[in-house]
Enzyme design. Structure first.
Site: not given
Ligand code: ASP
Length: 336
Positions: A202, A230, A232, A253-254, A256
């Site tokens: 992200t 889906r 996020g 980020t992470g 979601g």
């Molecule tokens: N947070 C984003 C999601 O879940 C993905 C990410 O940040 O790596 O869509």
């Protein structure tokens, strides 16, 4: 004459008494502050070649340059985060725009959001498959609709009607992300745990401008192998993206689903507003205590109204950087 001098002296003393106290120990707000991220995950030195590392650092640097040029020249925090994200969306290195990860169905569905800390206006798009720069569509939603979040076909048609660049879905194809999907599908067959790096990424930016206005923007392809449809945390205001001049601007980020359930971006702001916490302590608490203890991996970047910054993550690495007048850093790993 004596009377005039006496009168002037009184006026002088009175004006000194009314002057706002300047406390030399109180930090001054910097002219601007910019913080960016390019995703958090299992990013280790052993998994990186020197060439790849140099490429990532170069794009992070270029993104900081793009935003800093705007802020230095008196531009707004919104303009800065917009240009940073466009640059990172156009780079195939990051999971946003070109380089987005694939859904289980082998398609790309992109999410993006922007929030203006001055007005608390926000715009977002979710699950768009043909808008070259989803962050620009998010800006259009904020600036030209009475809505906050448009999704799918409606968002794509709106973006086209606003004159944004529409691309064939094949534009988003990159060999690397396609391979990631195949690896994950293969591992799924073997019931193996997926590595975080294979699943997500992200890009995000938060900024404080010379007028004290905060802004946050985030853009993503989501998570590899996600179900089509889906959505996020990125385009969900308060989850992956949030900005309020009274507290801070945050981009996450992470994983979601966790960031949505823990309302992470808003949690940082609320801990500052209601709990009187500093940005650093609010960010540490949600990332290292609440998320981590419940299995939520990821990180965030944030800046508060005084230009204090946070770049917290509970993964092995996070592509990140910041710039203030006379200061700049770009980093990847945890031990940096
Ligand atoms: N947070 C984003 C999601 O879940 C993905 C990410 O940040 O790596 O869509």
């Amino acid at each position: 004459m004596k009377d005039i001098i006496f009168g002037l002296s009184i006026l002088f003393i009175a004006s000194c008494m009314n002057a706002p106290e300047s406390n030399p120990s109180e930090p001054e707000r910097p002219a601007y502050t910019l913080v960016i991220h390019g995703g958090a995950g299992t990013i280790t030195r052993s998994g990186m070649t020197p060439d790849m590392e140099a490429e990532y650092l170069a794009v992070l640097d270029a993104a900081l340059d793009a935003g800093e040029n705007i802020l230095k020249n008196g531009g707004t925090s919104l303009e800065a985060v917009r240009d940073v994200i466009v640059l990172m969306e156009d780079s195939p290195l990051f999971n946003a725009g070109k380089g987005a990860v694939f859904t289980h169905a082998g398609t790309n569905e992109l999410d993006a959001a922007v929030m203006d800390g001055k007005t608390l206006m926000a715009g977002a798009v979710a699950a768009v498959g043909n808008v070259k720069n989803p962050i620009l569509a998010a800006f259009e939603v904020m600036e030209h609709t009475e809505h906050v979040l448009l999704s799918g076909k409606g968002a794509e048609e709106f973006a086209a009607a606003r004159g944004l660049e529409i691309v064939d879905p094949s534009y988003f194809f990159t060999e690397r992300r396609w391979k990631s999907l195949q690896t994950v599908l293969e591992k799924e067959k073997q019931q193996a745990e997926l590595s975080e790096q294979e699943k997500h990424g992200t890009v995000g930016a938060v900024a404080l401008d010379k007028n004290g206005n905060l802004a946050a923007a985030t853009s993503t392809g989501g998570m590899t192998n996600k179900k089509y449809g889906r959505i996020g945390d990125t385009p969900v205001v308060g989850a992956g993206t949030y900005a309020d001049n009274a507290t801070c601007a945050v981009s996450c980020t992470g994983h979601g689903e966790y960031f949505i359930r823990y309302a992470v971006a808003h949690d940082v702001s609320a801990a500052m507003r209601h709990g009187g916490k500093s940005l650093a302590s609010a960010a540490k608490d949600i990332i290292h205590t609440r998320l981590l203890s419940n299995g939520g991996s990821g990180g965030l970047i944030a800046v508060d109204a005084m230009g204090n910054i946070s770049m917290e993550f509970n993964t092995e690495g996070m592509y990140r950087g910041y710039a203030k007048p006379g200061e700049r850093e770009v980093k990847i790993y945890q031990d940096q």
